[in-house]
Design an enzyme around this catalytic site. Structure first.
Site, short mmCIF file in Angstrom:
data_model
loop_
_atom_site.label_atom_id
_atom_site.label_comp_id
_atom_site.label_asym_id
_atom_site.label_seq_id
_atom_site.Cartn_x
_atom_site.Cartn_y
_atom_site.Cartn_z
N GLU A 48 0.89 -1.07 -0.24
CA GLU A 48 -0.09 -0.15 0.05
C GLU A 48 0.83 1.36 -0.07
O GLU A 48 1.65 1.01 1.28
CB GLU A 48 -0.90 0.12 1.39
CG GLU A 48 -1.63 0.72 0.72
CD GLU A 48 -2.76 0.86 2.86
OE1 GLU A 48 -4.03 1.19 2.64
OE2 GLU A 48 -2.42 0.45 3.89
N LYS A 121 -10.00 0.47 -2.29
CA LYS A 121 -9.76 0.29 -0.77
C LYS A 121 -11.56 0.52 0.07
O LYS A 121 -11.95 1.73 -0.05
CB LYS A 121 -9.21 0.96 -0.47
CG LYS A 121 -9.21 0.79 1.50
CD LYS A 121 -8.30 1.43 2.50
CE LYS A 121 -7.82 1.13 3.73
NZ LYS A 121 -6.35 1.68 4.08
N CYS A 161 -4.93 -2.61 3.57
CA CYS A 161 -4.62 -3.07 4.65
C CYS A 161 -5.85 -3.29 5.68
O CYS A 161 -6.19 -4.09 6.61
CB CYS A 161 -3.75 -1.71 4.70
SG CYS A 161 -3.56 -1.02 6.48
#
Length: 273
Positions: A48, A121, A161
């Site tokens: 990321e 995301k 994440c």
């Protein structure tokens, strides 16, 4: 996709300690991706924010590209084609419809350099311990669509994440063989939860997990947890890099995936779907 369609494949996760300098970060990424390819990886995952961890949110906004064209996207396409690999560049900033915000997007390219998947995301990190605070919703527009894509070696799902903490994101999908998880986990939350969450996602979904992290102290003072790793469907860690730049690499064996799913067919025993 049934486990019988998965074939063994060597994969790699690149770990970085990205800086505010995009050009320098791309050079580091290229060096490490080439190393992974030379060691036999067919699928390579970048962490990321690999192109940029800047001094402020404004740096990310300034570096944002329109989807479909831009220096970072051209770089990923070229790197995939030159090394004849599947390359997941997770993540880069893409422009958003919301002023002052970006999309935090993972882009996947095939060995011909063609773009094959995009994931924005979905879950945005929020943390406030009193001394350490993060609120991604302040500067990121969330995505809303889970993503999987097919490769010659199996079906792949992606998350980024903080998504790792939400198992329902992955359980709503049909069975996948590999889960990609690029991250920039903080040192605080990473020490507490990173390893156990990755292993749990691998065990409960009976799939391999390839996790690529930022791993060190960045020029802006932020400290990330690192510990990029490859986990098998039984929850065993096949390779791990605690801190610093480098590559973790492992062969994902079809025999291991088949053995787990045949010996303990938990995916077939699900009641609530």
């Amino acid at each position: 996709m049934s486990c019988s369609t998965f074939r063994s494949v060597t994969v790699a996760a690149v770990q970085m300690v990205s800086s505010p300098d995009v050009r320098r970060n791309l050079a580091t990424a290229e060096r490490l991706v080439r190393e992974a390819a030379e060691r036999g990886a067919e699928l390579v995952l970048l962490p990321e924010y690999f192109p940029l961890i800047g001094a402020s949110d404004a740096d990310r906004l300034a570096a944002a590209e329109n989807f479909g064209s831009g220096t970072i996207q051209d770089f990923l396409a070229r790197l995939a084609a030159e090394n004849r690999i599947w390359l997941a560049g997770g993540t880069i900033p893409l422009t958003s419809a919301q002023p002052g915000k970006v999309r935090n997007s993972l882009l996947v390219y095939d060995p011909q350099g063609h773009h094959v998947a995009r994931y924005d995301k979905i879950h945005l990190f929020g943390f406030d311990s009193g001394t350490e605070r993060y609120c991604e919703a302040d500067h990121i527009e969330a995505g809303d669509t889970p993503v999987t894509f097919d490769t010659p070696f199996g079906r792949v799902a992606v998350g980024v994440c903080y998504d790792l903490r939400f198992p329902e994101l992955f359980r709503q999908l049909d069975a996948v063989d590999i889960l990609l998880l690029p991250a920039a986990f903080t040192a605080t939350t990473g020490r507490a939860h990173w390893d156990v969450l990755l292993r749990a996602r691998a065990i409960e979904n009976q799939c391999f997990v390839l996790a690529s992290g930022q791993g060190g102290v960045h020029e802006n003072g932020r400290e990330t947890h690192g510990h990029s790793m490859v986990v098998d469907p039984w929850g065993q860690v096949l390779d791990c890099l605690p801190t610093g730049e480098g590559v973790v690499l492992a062969e994902l064996k079809a025999s291991q995936l088949n053995r787990v799913r045949e010996t303990l067919p938990a995916l077939k025993h699900r009641v609530f779907k």
